[in-house]
Motif scaffolding. Structure first.
Motif, PDB file in Angstrom:
ATOM      1  N   PHE A  18     -25.451  -7.394 -36.533  1.00 16.89           N
ATOM      2  CA  PHE A  18     -25.326  -6.773 -37.818  1.00 16.89           C
ATOM      3  C   PHE A  18     -23.727  -7.221 -38.324  1.00 16.89           C
ATOM      4  O   PHE A  18     -23.533  -7.624 -39.312  1.00 16.89           O
ATOM      5  N   LEU A  19     -23.066  -7.444 -37.334  1.00 17.83           N
ATOM      6  CA  LEU A  19     -21.558  -8.274 -37.894  1.00 17.83           C
ATOM      7  C   LEU A  19     -21.733  -9.695 -38.355  1.00 17.83           C
ATOM      8  O   LEU A  19     -21.038  -9.837 -39.187  1.00 17.83           O
ATOM      9  N   ASP A  20     -22.428 -10.253 -37.438  1.00 18.83           N
ATOM     10  CA  ASP A  20     -22.645 -11.660 -38.299  1.00 18.83           C
ATOM     11  C   ASP A  20     -23.493 -11.685 -39.567  1.00 18.83           C
ATOM     12  O   ASP A  20     -23.108 -12.647 -40.438  1.00 18.83           O
ATOM     13  N   PHE A  21     -24.481 -10.815 -39.659  1.00 16.41           N
ATOM     14  CA  PHE A  21     -25.176 -10.578 -41.035  1.00 16.41           C
ATOM     15  C   PHE A  21     -24.119 -10.500 -42.034  1.00 16.41           C
ATOM     16  O   PHE A  21     -24.454 -10.606 -43.139  1.00 16.41           O
ATOM     17  N   LEU A  22     -23.128  -9.791 -42.068  1.00 20.95           N
ATOM     18  CA  LEU A  22     -22.141  -9.408 -43.080  1.00 20.95           C
ATOM     19  C   LEU A  22     -21.604 -10.789 -43.638  1.00 20.95           C
ATOM     20  O   LEU A  22     -21.079 -10.503 -44.663  1.00 20.95           O
ATOM     21  N   SER A  23     -21.639 -11.782 -42.900  1.00 19.68           N
ATOM     22  CA  SER A  23     -21.083 -12.973 -43.426  1.00 19.68           C
ATOM     23  C   SER A  23     -22.153 -13.886 -44.138  1.00 19.68           C
ATOM     24  O   SER A  23     -21.779 -15.002 -44.522  1.00 19.68           O
ATOM     25  N   SER A  24     -23.446 -13.374 -44.202  1.00 21.37           N
ATOM     26  CA  SER A  24     -24.550 -14.206 -44.648  1.00 21.37           C
ATOM     27  C   SER A  24     -24.583 -14.209 -45.981  1.00 21.37           C
ATOM     28  O   SER A  24     -24.136 -13.281 -46.848  1.00 21.37           O
ATOM     29  N   PRO A  25     -24.995 -15.098 -46.916  1.00 23.69           N
ATOM     30  CA  PRO A  25     -25.117 -15.376 -48.103  1.00 23.69           C
ATOM     31  C   PRO A  25     -25.831 -14.182 -49.000  1.00 23.69           C
ATOM     32  O   PRO A  25     -25.303 -13.592 -49.865  1.00 23.69           O
ATOM     33  N   GLY A  26     -26.843 -13.513 -48.340  1.00 27.57           N
ATOM     34  CA  GLY A  26     -27.554 -12.396 -48.842  1.00 27.57           C
ATOM     35  C   GLY A  26     -26.603 -11.094 -48.906  1.00 27.57           C
ATOM     36  O   GLY A  26     -26.355 -10.509 -49.783  1.00 27.57           O
ATOM     37  N   ALA A  27     -25.731 -10.969 -47.807  1.00 21.03           N
ATOM     38  CA  ALA A  27     -24.960  -9.873 -47.650  1.00 21.03           C
ATOM     39  C   ALA A  27     -23.659 -10.076 -48.383  1.00 21.03           C
ATOM     40  O   ALA A  27     -23.413  -8.952 -49.427  1.00 21.03           O
ATOM     41  N   ARG A  28     -23.243 -11.125 -48.883  1.00 25.93           N
ATOM     42  CA  ARG A  28     -22.101 -11.288 -49.814  1.00 25.93           C
ATOM     43  C   ARG A  28     -22.664 -11.115 -51.327  1.00 25.93           C
ATOM     44  O   ARG A  28     -21.937 -10.612 -51.958  1.00 25.93           O
ATOM     45  N   LYS A  29     -23.796 -11.707 -51.635  1.00 27.43           N
ATOM     46  CA  LYS A  29     -24.315 -11.571 -52.593  1.00 27.43           C
ATOM     47  C   LYS A  29     -24.395  -9.957 -53.191  1.00 27.43           C
ATOM     48  O   LYS A  29     -24.166  -9.531 -54.248  1.00 27.43           O
ATOM     49  N   LEU A  30     -25.081  -9.182 -52.229  1.00 25.42           N
ATOM     50  CA  LEU A  30     -25.030  -7.707 -52.425  1.00 25.42           C
ATOM     51  C   LEU A  30     -23.728  -7.068 -52.410  1.00 25.42           C
ATOM     52  O   LEU A  30     -23.549  -5.950 -53.429  1.00 25.42           O
ATOM     53  N   MET A  31     -22.789  -7.417 -51.747  1.00 24.94           N
ATOM     54  CA  MET A  31     -21.408  -7.016 -51.944  1.00 24.94           C
ATOM     55  C   MET A  31     -20.805  -7.160 -53.491  1.00 24.94           C
ATOM     56  O   MET A  31     -20.282  -6.237 -54.036  1.00 24.94           O
ATOM     57  N   LEU A  32     -20.940  -8.454 -53.610  1.00 29.13           N
ATOM     58  CA  LEU A  32     -20.463  -8.716 -55.121  1.00 29.13           C
ATOM     59  C   LEU A  32     -21.278  -7.991 -56.096  1.00 29.13           C
ATOM     60  O   LEU A  32     -20.579  -7.377 -57.264  1.00 29.13           O
ATOM     61  N   GLU A  33     -22.522  -7.761 -55.985  1.00 29.47           N
ATOM     62  CA  GLU A  33     -23.234  -6.827 -57.172  1.00 29.47           C
ATOM     63  C   GLU A  33     -22.841  -5.202 -56.928  1.00 29.47           C
ATOM     64  O   GLU A  33     -23.045  -4.691 -57.986  1.00 29.47           O
ATOM     65  N   ASN A  34     -22.160  -5.029 -55.955  1.00 32.51           N
ATOM     66  CA  ASN A  34     -21.673  -3.551 -55.811  1.00 32.51           C
ATOM     67  C   ASN A  34     -20.249  -3.610 -56.132  1.00 32.51           C
ATOM     68  O   ASN A  34     -19.664  -2.551 -55.785  1.00 32.51           O
ATOM     69  N   GLY A  35     -19.675  -4.498 -56.696  1.00 39.01           N
ATOM     70  CA  GLY A  35     -18.302  -4.602 -57.198  1.00 39.01           C
ATOM     71  C   GLY A  35     -17.096  -4.657 -56.036  1.00 39.01           C
ATOM     72  O   GLY A  35     -15.978  -4.376 -56.373  1.00 39.01           O
ATOM     73  N   VAL A  36     -17.423  -5.088 -54.935  1.00 41.74           N
ATOM     74  CA  VAL A  36     -16.517  -5.293 -53.865  1.00 41.74           C
ATOM     75  C   VAL A  36     -16.562  -7.152 -53.556  1.00 41.74           C
ATOM     76  O   VAL A  36     -17.433  -7.721 -53.886  1.00 41.74           O
ATOM     77  N   ILE A  37     -15.548  -7.442 -52.867  1.00 40.72           N
ATOM     78  CA  ILE A  37     -15.322  -9.016 -52.704  1.00 40.72           C
ATOM     79  C   ILE A  37     -15.428  -9.230 -51.153  1.00 40.72           C
ATOM     80  O   ILE A  37     -14.412  -8.614 -50.393  1.00 40.72           O
ATOM     81  N   PRO A  38     -16.471  -9.932 -50.718  1.00 36.54           N
ATOM     82  CA  PRO A  38     -16.452 -10.323 -49.368  1.00 36.54           C
ATOM     83  C   PRO A  38     -15.184 -10.796 -48.925  1.00 36.54           C
ATOM     84  O   PRO A  38     -14.457 -11.667 -49.646  1.00 36.54           O
ATOM     85  N   VAL A  39     -14.738 -10.556 -47.720  1.00 36.55           N
ATOM     86  CA  VAL A  39     -13.308 -11.268 -47.285  1.00 36.55           C
ATOM     87  C   VAL A  39     -13.307 -12.843 -47.410  1.00 36.55           C
ATOM     88  O   VAL A  39     -12.448 -13.354 -47.775  1.00 36.55           O
ATOM     89  N   ASN A  40     -14.435 -13.594 -47.127  1.00 30.99           N
ATOM     90  CA  ASN A  40     -14.378 -15.064 -47.230  1.00 30.99           C
ATOM     91  C   ASN A  40     -14.484 -15.497 -48.655  1.00 30.99           C
ATOM     92  O   ASN A  40     -14.550 -16.484 -48.871  1.00 30.99           O
ATOM     93  N   GLU A  41     -14.844 -14.481 -49.632  1.00 24.83           N
ATOM     94  CA  GLU A  41     -14.793 -14.864 -51.067  1.00 24.83           C
ATOM     95  C   GLU A  41     -13.409 -14.679 -51.499  1.00 24.83           C
ATOM     96  O   GLU A  41     -13.137 -14.988 -52.915  1.00 24.83           O
ATOM     97  N   SER A  42     -12.549 -13.892 -51.015  1.00 29.31           N
ATOM     98  CA  SER A  42     -11.192 -13.431 -51.849  1.00 29.31           C
ATOM     99  C   SER A  42     -10.075 -14.345 -51.375  1.00 29.31           C
ATOM    100  O   SER A  42      -8.892 -13.971 -51.962  1.00 29.31           O
ATOM    101  N   ASN A  43     -10.413 -15.210 -50.584  1.00 26.85           N
ATOM    102  CA  ASN A  43      -9.065 -16.125 -50.213  1.00 26.85           C
ATOM    103  C   ASN A  43      -8.959 -17.426 -50.928  1.00 26.85           C
ATOM    104  O   ASN A  43     -10.068 -17.560 -51.552  1.00 26.85           O
TER     105      ASN A  43
END
Length: 281
Positions: A256-281
């Motif tokens: 599950f931790l590894d999944f949070l860095s996946s493209p699908g998880a990052r896309k869902l985070m952005l759709e919900n108004g948050v910035i994935p850590v590897n997208e914010s640097n």
């Protein structure tokens, strides 16, 4: 015949692959279901992690990640320290005392803290930092002076809440408000319900909690809490969404931790108004 049946039963009891069926004196309690991961903790990331857990489970039949109702960041950390759960969700950095407990800590996203009101409040689209302080100190009591109409009702969070801590640090004068007007709410899900059921009320909470609620998000200093404005640090009211655990992790928790860095998880985070850590640097 009876002797053969007795021998077969004894064989099953001794060599059964299911420890719970082996009636041995002093046998240890069987481990928790390795196919279910329960992540308790803060209400701030509760809605987002439930959506992420659903996405995770779609491609992993038979495995479940459960996100129970909020017990706060501190409650989640205690559940890990006591061994009740192996991983917990938090919305703040670890305290000095917690840092000394050999906990692993990972921020997986940054969420804007937003001020929200009922969609029925017309004429108010943005508030300055000074206006927010005046509202929360009781100096401004009516929406009329801000472009709307009616009395302002204030929803605040308890001292130590992650969102309130961010406001205390970044909004000049907010920390000095000793006794704010209105109600103090003790969980993010309850804060959402308060705003939905109380017209003319203003409150603050993480953006993902507001998705699909119909509540109106206000700009601050005419800056919207968008992904671009967060990346460019134009919108600075941001809280970390993180997970904490003690090594070693079970295979399911690590997946599950590894999944949070996946493209699908990052896309869902952005759709919900948050910035994935590897997208914010």
């Amino acid at each position: 015949m009876k002797k053969n049946i007795l021998i077969a039963l004894l064989f099953l009891l001794v060599f059964s692959p299911f420890p719970a069926l082996a009636l041995q004196p002093g046998a240890q309690k069987s481990p928790e279901n390795p196919r279910v991961l329960v992540i308790p903790g803060t209400g701030d990331s509760q809605n987002l992690l439930r959506k992420l857990a659903q996405l995770f489970g779609r491609n992993r039949p038979g495995f479940t990640v459960e996100i129970p109702e909020s017990i706060g960041s501190g409650g989640g950390i205690r559940s890990v320290l006591t061994g009740k759960n192996e991983i917990a969700r938090v919305a703040r950095p670890l305290t000095e005392k917690e840092s000394g407990q050999t906990l692993s800590f990972r921020v997986f996203a940054h969420s804007p803290i937003v001020f929200a009101v009922s969609s029925e409040i017309a004429g108010v689209e943005s508030l300055t930092l000074a206006q927010l302080v005046e509202i929360y100190s009781g100096k401004i009591q009516y929406w009329d002076s801000l472009g709307g109409s009616g009395k302002i009702y204030v929803m605040n969070r308890e001292d130590g809440d992650s969102s309130r801590t961010v406001l205390d640090q970044l909004v000049p004068g907010f920390k000095e408000i000793i006794v704010p007007p209105g109600s103090v709410i003790y969980s993010t899900p309850e804060a959402v319900q308060t705003l939905l059921s109380s017209p003319n009320t203003i409150g603050y909470l993480p953006m993902p909690a507001l998705i699909d609620t119909g509540l109106k998000v206000l700009k601050v200093q005419d800056v919207a809490p968008s992904a671009a404005n967060i990346r460019e640090k134009k919108y600075r009211l941001v809280v970390p969404f993180a997970l904490v655990w003690k090594e070693p992790l079970s295979p399911l928790a690590q997946h599950f931790l590894d999944f949070l860095s996946s493209p699908g998880a990052r896309k869902l985070m952005l759709e919900n108004g948050v910035i994935p850590v590897n997208e914010s640097n």
